[in-house]
Write a protein that holds these residues in place. Structure first.
Motif, PDB file in Angstrom:
ATOM      1  N   PRO A  65     126.303 -27.976  98.923  1.00 32.83           N
ATOM      2  CA  PRO A  65     127.629 -28.243  98.375  1.00 32.83           C
ATOM      3  C   PRO A  65     128.578 -27.054  98.514  1.00 32.83           C
ATOM      4  O   PRO A  65     129.790 -27.217  98.429  1.00 32.83           O
ATOM      5  N   MET A  66     128.048 -25.894  98.726  1.00 35.86           N
ATOM      6  CA  MET A  66     128.851 -24.688  98.977  1.00 35.86           C
ATOM      7  C   MET A  66     129.753 -24.290  97.818  1.00 35.86           C
ATOM      8  O   MET A  66     130.681 -23.507  97.998  1.00 35.86           O
ATOM      9  N   ILE A  67     129.510 -24.873  96.649  1.00 31.28           N
ATOM     10  CA  ILE A  67     130.327 -24.513  95.496  1.00 31.28           C
ATOM     11  C   ILE A  67     130.101 -23.048  95.135  1.00 31.28           C
ATOM     12  O   ILE A  67     131.043 -22.307  94.832  1.00 31.28           O
TER      13      ILE A  67
ATOM     14  N   GLN B 252     129.314 -20.609  97.014  1.00 29.91           N
ATOM     15  CA  GLN B 252     129.967 -19.701  97.954  1.00 29.91           C
ATOM     16  C   GLN B 252     131.462 -19.603  97.685  1.00 29.91           C
ATOM     17  O   GLN B 252     132.046 -18.528  97.720  1.00 29.91           O
ATOM     18  N   LEU B 253     132.040 -20.778  97.396  1.00 28.56           N
ATOM     19  CA  LEU B 253     133.464 -20.792  97.106  1.00 28.56           C
ATOM     20  C   LEU B 253     133.751 -19.969  95.856  1.00 28.56           C
ATOM     21  O   LEU B 253     134.703 -19.185  95.803  1.00 28.56           O
ATOM     22  N   GLU B 254     132.895 -20.139  94.881  1.00 29.53           N
ATOM     23  CA  GLU B 254     133.103 -19.366  93.661  1.00 29.53           C
ATOM     24  C   GLU B 254     132.937 -17.876  93.917  1.00 29.53           C
ATOM     25  O   GLU B 254     133.630 -17.058  93.315  1.00 29.53           O
TER      26      GLU B 254
ATOM     27  N   VAL C  38     133.841 -16.361  96.602  1.00 26.68           N
ATOM     28  CA  VAL C  38     135.103 -15.887  97.172  1.00 26.68           C
ATOM     29  C   VAL C  38     136.144 -15.723  96.073  1.00 26.68           C
ATOM     30  O   VAL C  38     136.893 -14.746  96.031  1.00 26.68           O
ATOM     31  N   LEU C  39     136.167 -16.685  95.136  1.00 29.33           N
ATOM     32  CA  LEU C  39     137.128 -16.594  94.037  1.00 29.33           C
ATOM     33  C   LEU C  39     136.849 -15.370  93.181  1.00 29.33           C
ATOM     34  O   LEU C  39     137.761 -14.620  92.813  1.00 29.33           O
TER      35      LEU C  39
ATOM     36  N   MET D 140     138.495 -27.574  89.498  1.00 32.55           N
ATOM     37  CA  MET D 140     137.814 -26.673  88.579  1.00 32.55           C
ATOM     38  C   MET D 140     138.836 -25.851  87.805  1.00 32.55           C
ATOM     39  O   MET D 140     139.902 -25.549  88.311  1.00 32.55           O
TER      40      MET D 140
ATOM     41  N   ARG E 139     132.965 -26.122 109.001  1.00 37.36           N
ATOM     42  CA  ARG E 139     133.230 -26.613 107.659  1.00 37.36           C
ATOM     43  C   ARG E 139     133.913 -25.522 106.869  1.00 37.36           C
ATOM     44  O   ARG E 139     133.480 -24.367 106.906  1.00 37.36           O
TER      45      ARG E 139
ATOM     46  N   HIS F 251     135.337 -24.927 102.937  1.00 36.09           N
ATOM     47  CA  HIS F 251     135.454 -25.446 101.589  1.00 36.09           C
ATOM     48  C   HIS F 251     136.580 -24.658 100.932  1.00 36.09           C
ATOM     49  O   HIS F 251     136.498 -23.437 100.836  1.00 36.09           O
TER      50      HIS F 251
ATOM     51  N   ALA G 223     141.213 -19.850  97.932  1.00 30.46           N
ATOM     52  CA  ALA G 223     139.993 -19.280  98.497  1.00 30.46           C
ATOM     53  C   ALA G 223     139.418 -20.279  99.481  1.00 30.46           C
ATOM     54  O   ALA G 223     139.544 -21.484  99.288  1.00 30.46           O
TER      55      ALA G 223
ATOM     56  N   ALA H 231     135.808 -20.899 101.738  1.00 29.80           N
ATOM     57  CA  ALA H 231     134.473 -20.485 102.149  1.00 29.80           C
ATOM     58  C   ALA H 231     134.130 -21.269 103.408  1.00 29.80           C
ATOM     59  O   ALA H 231     134.180 -22.494 103.406  1.00 29.80           O
TER      60      ALA H 231
ATOM     61  N   GLN I 260     143.653 -17.487 103.352  1.00 32.55           N
ATOM     62  CA  GLN I 260     143.994 -17.357 101.946  1.00 32.55           C
ATOM     63  C   GLN I 260     145.494 -17.172 101.789  1.00 32.55           C
ATOM     64  O   GLN I 260     146.092 -16.309 102.414  1.00 32.55           O
TER      65      GLN I 260
END
Ligand code: SF4
Lengths: 239, 397, 195
Positions: free
Chosen positions: A184-186, A188-190, A192-193, B1, B30, B32, B42, B44, B374
């Motif tokens: 789901p790559m969540i 990884q995204l988090e 980056v955030l 989120m 891909r 995200h 952001a 990814a 970004q």
């Protein structure tokens, strides 16, 4: 400059100067041997590769990058090599070769670090060269070298359920591994955030329906689960 | 989120997944993204959807058997990969190919660069909604395919070089055919430039979108047209000339700002420069042998095989075992359409490569894509992604 | 506008109608064509196949060549390339499918509306091609059912066209009953082209 090129207003003329003559292999060798006790790679017959001890690697790379006469400002590639099946090979099983190039001078260099099987760990370069982040992830994925201090040592080419490291010589070429669900790559995204100073409070419904805490989706930051234990064993393949 | 911004605001971010099956990601990439409104906070990025084990597969066969696999690295310009790999192996042998081979290879390299840029630019323009340019450019590409077909029978995956030379000499009318195609390239480029260069929509969608400064591009290890679009005048053909590139007069094409517009235009104009190199190389093309006479690489002639024991054995050895580069490790690169395409070859002196690491040019571009996007708008993703020309085959290998 | 019935053409003299004169064509002349619902629907489906190009690798470049003006897929009514599985009738898998890609392919196939067809283009999609490796799926028929296989690495544009033509023939042969009554997919007969 090209007659066709878009007429330049002029931001950075330095980048448009012709490349300068660089140091030759002997001079580069001298610098690295004297300052970082490197040695010439005996396998290298093309005057490119020098071996450094892994605790001197970061110093050497920083010097190569920042020294005004060297300016190796591009890390081209990180290549892991497994010498398990190399005929007559003695010594460390793994090696990592870093390829450097300069946009200022016309010279190239490869640095090699030798790593023992039961301690295949080397310090990351991802803070010195941004590209090292992904290149090291690939090397971890394919060969299983651990880069200590890497912010997010996740698999890059193989899927997240893959076990083992396919480019090790003891991984059978046709040993297939299926994937059940996509990453789901969540996390990884988090990651980056978080790296930008954001703070994730609630994953909400946007986590592709994945409840917080599901495997591989930790809220604690990137790579907290994928960070492997530094071990030389290749769990994917029987010896 | 729900998230707290660095400034301490509570923001409801939307996460959106682009790809891997998305028209602009060309099937294998891909990204995200977390969005605030339409702005990307952001991103990814992920790759590996086309990881087909190139580096493992080629360890299973001989050096000659690597060649078809190299075709499928950057499949938009397959011949370039063939030539790059052969060049690296030839460097290990310390062999230089005959002059005729060098000239032919330069023509093939530059024609391949042209058709690679054609696909890149037209796919990018299609992603922006400018479909007409696709027809214009693909017509020219088909004309080049006709030359490829006459040369070796295949359209896309040619495997036309051999270690130490070529599969065969070019056919007699090769030079005429190439010279006939080059004006088509130039007129297609002129037509497309006429359609887009001053087009308000195109400019709005590409100017100052996905800007990468020179320093950023260098730090990310970018090479090739994308680096040049950021204003860095570096080209392996000029800086470390191989194959006699220093004998040809051509300009490196550089941009100023490193935005999407510059990247597209650099490619567009590089095609014209490549066409000029093709003409110069063809003018210097002289009859002569196409394969090296080095017995470690080239098959002896049939008449020798029939009358000479050593030649017979050599022929057997080369066919049944293949070439054996000296043991050691060697890196060699050339300026491919996307940037520096390098091969790090580890040889144990045997007939199979021990380990080959490809240095794919677009790996660095794709790694930088997340940070690059970004602050951009979601709709800019398609425009910027097309302009850095990610070819999944060489990215994931 | 008020509806005015079209005057019927003067029929044959009244009397006991013979069986072959009672059809609507006899009544309405050549203003109508009669057919079976099946033939009519298949005719429509056959001539407007909207492809979803699931292109991942080199074969996708040849698919681009097929769509471009030289080979011109639109001659066969299949040029309207859709990138949404909900709008597509036929999915063309052009390129290598890896295990990382496989769940996505399955998901996209599941998202397509019935009736749907699958063309497996090229050696990789059909059998894994010459990538017999830890990461490649040895043929997409491990994941989804396939109607047409195209040989070639990559297939030539002519082979893509041949695949569309063969698929059209196949659509013509299909019956509505199986899928409608049972809710199952019609039995798939597999066709290979381009070899
Ligand atoms: S079949 Fe050949 S051309 Fe097609 S994707 Fe596979 S390797 Fe590429």
């Amino acid at each position: 400059m090209s007659a066709h090129a878009v007429p330049a207003a002029d931001p950075s003329a330095a980048h448009r100067e012709p490349i300068k003559a660089g140091l030759d292999a002997a001079a580069l060798e001298k610098i690295l041997v004297e300052q970082f006790s490197a040695k010439r790679d005996t396998r290298d017959r093309w005057n490119l590769t020098l071996i450094v001890a892994r605790d001197r690697l970061r110093d050497a790379v920083r010097h190569l990058r920042d020294d005004a006469a060297l300016r190796f400002n591009q890390l081209l590639d990180v290549a892991g090599i497994d010498y398990l099946a190399y005929p007559g090979h003695r010594g460390a099983r793994y090696a990592v070769t870093y390829l450097f190039k300069s946009t200022v001078f016309r010279h190239r260099l490869a640095l090699k670090v030798e790593l023992d099987e039961d301690d295949a760990v080397v310090a990351t370069l991802s803070d010195l060269f941004p590209i090292a982040d992904w290149a090291e992830r690939e090397t971890w994925d394919q060969i299983g070298i651990v880069f200590s201090g890497h912010p997010n040592l996740k698999r890059l080419l193989n899927h997240h359920e893959f076990v083992g490291h396919p480019l090790r010589k003891d991984y059978p070429c046709q040993k297939r591994q299926k994937l059940s669900v996509n990453d789901p790559m969540i996390d990884q995204l988090e990651g980056v955030l978080l790296a930008q100073g954001w703070q994730v409070l609630d994953r909400g419904a946007t986590g592709n329906g994945i409840p917080p805490g599901a495997p591989g989706t930790s809220l604690a930051g990137p790579g907290s689960e994928s960070q492997p234990a530094p071990t030389g064993s290749n769990t994917g393949a029987p010896r | 989120m729900k998230a707290l911004s660095p400034a301490g605001e509570l923001v409801e971010l939307m996460t959106i997944n682009v790809g891997p099956s998305h028209p602009a990601t060309h099937g294998a990439l891909r990204a995200h993204c977390a969005l605030d409104g339409e702005t990307i906070i952001a991103a990814a990025c992920e790759m590996g959807y086309l990881h087909r084990g190139f580096e493992k597969m080629i360890e299973q066969g001989t050096y000659q058997m690597v060649l078809p696999y190299t075709d499928r690295l950057n499949y938009c310009s397959a011949m370039m990969n063939n030539i790059a790999f052969c060049k690296a192996v030839e460097r290990m042998f310390g062999v230089t190919v005959p002059e005729r081979c060098v000239r032919v290879r330069v023509v093939l390299l530059e024609l391949s660069r042209i058709i690679d840029h054609l696909v890149c630019v037209c796919a990018n323009l299609v992603d922006l909604g400018a479909l007409t340019n696709f027809w214009y450019f693909f017509n020219v590409r088909e004309e080049v395919y006709k030359i490829w077909e006459k040369l070796c029978g295949a359209r896309l995956t040619n495997t036309v070089t051999r270690i130490g030379g070529m599969y065969r000499d070019v056919y007699p009318a090769f030079a005429d055919d190439v010279l006939a195609v080059l004006p088509l390239v130039e007129s297609a480029v002129a037509e497309v430039r006429g359609l887009v260069e001053k087009n308000r929509i195109f400019i709005d969608r590409t100017k100052d979108i996905g800007v990468v400064t020179a320093d950023q591009a260098i730090a990310w290890g970018w090479t090739g047209p994308c680096l040049r679009a950021s204003g860095v005048d570096r080209d392996l053909r000029k800086d470390e000339p191989y194959y006699g590139y220093d004998e040809y007069t051509f300009d490196t094409v550089i941009g100023q700002t490193g935005d999407t517009y510059d990247r597209i235009m650099v490619r567009m104009i590089e095609m014209l420069e490549s066409a000029s190199i093709c003409r110069q190389a063809l003018a210097k093309l002289k009859p002569g042998p196409i394969n090296t006479s080095d017995a470690r690489l080239s098959l002896p002639s049939r008449s020798q095989v029939y009358h000479d024991m050593e030649a017979l054995i050599n022929s057997f050895k080369l066919i049944y075992e293949g070439v054996r580069p000296p043991a050691g490790e060697c890196y060699d690169a050339l300026e491919a359409a996307n940037g520096e395409l390098g091969f790090l070859i580890v040889s144990d002196g045997g007939t199979n490569p021990y380990r080959i690491k490809v240095r794919p040019p677009c790996f660095t571009q794709w790694a930088a894509f997340g940070p690059m996007m970004q602050g951009a708008m979601l709709s800019d993703v398609a425009a910027a992604l097309g302009s850095i020309n990610i070819i999944a085959g060489e990215l994931d290998r | 506008m008020t509806y005015k019935p079209v005057p019927l053409p003067p029929g044959p003299a009244p009397g006991p109608a013979k069986p072959d004169q009672r059809g609507s064509e006899n009544l309405l002349g050549d203003t109508v064509v009669t057919s079976t619902a099946e033939a009519l629907i298949n005719w429509g489906r056959r001539n407007s196949l909207w492809p979803f190009p699931f292109g991942t690798a080199c074969c996708a470049i040849e698919f681009m060549g097929t769509v471009s003006s030289m080979h011109d897929l639109s001659r066969f009514g299949a040029e309207l390339v859709r990138f949404s599985p909900r709008q597509a009738d036929v999915i063309i898998i052009a390129g290598t499918i890896t295990y990382k890609q496989a769940p996505i392919l399955r998901q996209i196939y599941d998202q397509m509306c019935e009736p749907k067809w699958v063309i497996s283009a090229g050696a990789c999609a059909t059998s894994g091609g010459f990538y017999d490796c830890y990461c490649t799926v040895p043929g997409i028929d491990e994941i989804i059912p396939v109607d047409i296989y195209i040989a070639g690495c990559p297939p030539r544009p002519e082979a893509f066209l041949e695949a569309i033509v063969q698929l059209q023939k196949k659509v013509d042969r299909e019956t509505l009953r199986v899928s409608q009554a049972l809710g199952t997919e019609p039995r798939r007969d597999r066709i290979a082209v381009g070899a």
